[in-house]
Enzyme design. Sequence first.
Site, PDB file in Angstrom:
ATOM      1  N   ASP A  49       0.833  -1.199   0.000  1.00 14.45           N
ATOM      2  CA  ASP A  49       0.000   0.000   0.000  1.00 14.45           C
ATOM      3  C   ASP A  49       0.870   1.252   0.000  1.00 14.45           C
ATOM      4  O   ASP A  49       1.686   1.456   0.900  1.00 14.45           O
ATOM      5  CB  ASP A  49      -0.903  -0.027   1.243  1.00 14.45           C
ATOM      6  CG  ASP A  49      -2.091   0.902   1.118  1.00 14.45           C
ATOM      7  OD1 ASP A  49      -1.909   2.033   0.651  1.00 14.45           O
ATOM      8  OD2 ASP A  49      -3.202   0.486   1.507  1.00 14.45           O
ATOM      9  N   SER A 108      -7.204   4.122  -1.279  1.00 10.17           N
ATOM     10  CA  SER A 108      -6.912   2.694  -1.443  1.00 10.17           C
ATOM     11  C   SER A 108      -8.126   1.846  -1.776  1.00 10.17           C
ATOM     12  O   SER A 108      -7.986   0.783  -2.377  1.00 10.17           O
ATOM     13  CB  SER A 108      -6.268   2.148  -0.160  1.00 10.17           C
ATOM     14  OG  SER A 108      -5.041   2.773   0.105  1.00 10.17           O
ATOM     15  N   ASP A 153       1.970   2.130   3.857  1.00  8.56           N
ATOM     16  CA  ASP A 153       1.157   3.330   3.674  1.00  8.56           C
ATOM     17  C   ASP A 153       1.045   4.124   4.969  1.00  8.56           C
ATOM     18  O   ASP A 153       1.168   5.354   4.974  1.00  8.56           O
ATOM     19  CB  ASP A 153      -0.229   2.903   3.193  1.00  8.56           C
ATOM     20  CG  ASP A 153      -1.202   4.054   3.061  1.00  8.56           C
ATOM     21  OD1 ASP A 153      -1.084   4.821   2.096  1.00  8.56           O
ATOM     22  OD2 ASP A 153      -2.090   4.189   3.924  1.00  8.56           O
ATOM     23  N   HIS A 201       2.212   7.966   5.659  1.00  7.21           N
ATOM     24  CA  HIS A 201       1.289   8.986   6.166  1.00  7.21           C
ATOM     25  C   HIS A 201       1.873   9.674   7.401  1.00  7.21           C
ATOM     26  O   HIS A 201       1.669  10.865   7.618  1.00  7.21           O
ATOM     27  CB  HIS A 201      -0.057   8.366   6.527  1.00  7.21           C
ATOM     28  CG  HIS A 201      -0.975   8.174   5.368  1.00  7.21           C
ATOM     29  ND1 HIS A 201      -1.342   9.190   4.526  1.00  7.21           N
ATOM     30  CD2 HIS A 201      -1.621   7.066   4.918  1.00  7.21           C
ATOM     31  CE1 HIS A 201      -2.174   8.717   3.596  1.00  7.21           C
ATOM     32  NE2 HIS A 201      -2.349   7.430   3.814  1.00  7.21           N
ATOM     33  N   HIS A 248      -1.696  11.042  -0.003  1.00  7.44           N
ATOM     34  CA  HIS A 248      -1.391  10.280  -1.205  1.00  7.44           C
ATOM     35  C   HIS A 248      -0.999  11.246  -2.323  1.00  7.44           C
ATOM     36  O   HIS A 248      -1.188  12.457  -2.222  1.00  7.44           O
ATOM     37  CB  HIS A 248      -2.615   9.484  -1.668  1.00  7.44           C
ATOM     38  CG  HIS A 248      -3.065   8.443  -0.709  1.00  7.44           C
ATOM     39  ND1 HIS A 248      -4.228   7.716  -0.879  1.00  7.44           N
ATOM     40  CD2 HIS A 248      -2.518   8.003   0.448  1.00  7.44           C
ATOM     41  CE1 HIS A 248      -4.374   6.872   0.120  1.00  7.44           C
ATOM     42  NE2 HIS A 248      -3.353   7.024   0.937  1.00  7.44           N
TER      43      HIS A 248
END
Length: 486
Positions: free
Chosen positions: A55, A105, A311, A315, A447
């Site tokens: 991810d 996602s 991911d 973040h 993202h």
Amino acid sequence: MSTLSVALCASTAIAQDLPQAGSEYFTAGQALIAERVAAEPNTNTAKNVILFVADGMGIGPNYGIRLFAGQQQGLLGEEYNLPHDLFPHSAIMKTYNINAQTPDSAPTAGAMNSGVKQVFNTINLDDTAIYDDCSSEVPLRLFSEIVADAGKSVGIISTASVAHATPAAVYAKTANRNWFHDAPEGCDDIALQLVNQFEAGVIDVALGGGIRDFAPEGTALDNGTGRRLDGQDLLARLDGLGVQYVHDAETLAAADRSQPIIGLFANSDMSYQEDRPEGEPSLLDMTVTAIEQLQTNEDGFYLMVEAGRVDHALHGGNAHRAFTDGAIFAEAIQAALDMVDLEETLVIVTADHEHVINFQGYCGRGTPITGLCMDIASGQIEHSGEPALADDGLPYTVVTFGNGAGSVLIEQEDGTYAGARPALTQEEVLDPDYLQQALIPMSSETHSGVDVGLWATGPWAHLFGGTMDQETIFHVMNHAAFGSAE
């Protein structure tokens, strides 16, 4: 001798006369071209399909993970290859959603599993879907359902919750990706849909976090506390269906590989690899177990493996944990390659989206990828050992972010932002908890809409190439397994 062989021999003879012919880079290039010239497309039917999704691992994070993994092995890093870097086929994938330039996602993973783009924050619904409104739900038919109807087994793995967006895209259909356990009245939450798909014979293995979504609110569980407000005990229901429940590395290892398995190893998301406690299985452990279970089906399987916390670390603006989780993801890929026959198994490695991660220059060879950018040295391959300096006279890290929690801008009493870069030390930035500097202040880094990479090997992997839309992944998997769209 064929015309192709004559041409190859001629090009090799010419190459040997060049002054650079003795370089290891040159000979490696010649060997690769010879290998590619001799290669023939694999057009076998794919008995098995494995889709690896890290991810948020766009081209940038893949580069960082590559160097990090290589440097962990004592190399300079740049020369290292992750397992999928060596796959013979690759493509660049567009990731936008129907209504979003920068994707999330849920619809990106849904595109991979359905063959069509989807609406931001929804999972596996058609293009009329309205976020947060289950009355608008028009469900799509999924690759997992096609596979299960053909008699194959299906597995999902994630280091996030099994009800999180990417694993949920294998089995769920919902107007809100966050309805893990508490969908509005008249709507089915994601955990409930997973149990329904176990009962329908679609899902055979599910391993990850998220036990809180499967038991009534306040229920004490092995790895957490139940949060369901509807009073349903989904773990009891799974037990009644003959699904084995495992909660740690020991029970996972002891599970009967001939029976369905659900493993819930954390209350919500599982630990980062950097922080993984003893007794919690790694992504590598889960991948090996899932393949062992799925291989008991002689008709084959579909497995989706997600490194979900790459991911989360991005973040958070924390490159170290993103790359550490990426490194164990690479180990899981290698383990899978060692367990399957690539003549009959299509293996795909990709990401659902990119992040706003940046890699600064000009750094010398072997610069620690999570550290300060070190100057290029004259007369030697490795960096000089002295940090490169910006125009403010201060050193800077290789990795920075376009936005995030590491911003040097601080909100002032009047609501404006001001700040200046601090003087960084190598010891400070190599700390696993260090947050890389970011330009725009945000509590959570975002993202990016930039394309991601895809690498593939096995039957029909050669169908990937050039720049493609993300939903093409479904169509290649479907063609490889069944020859045409269902």
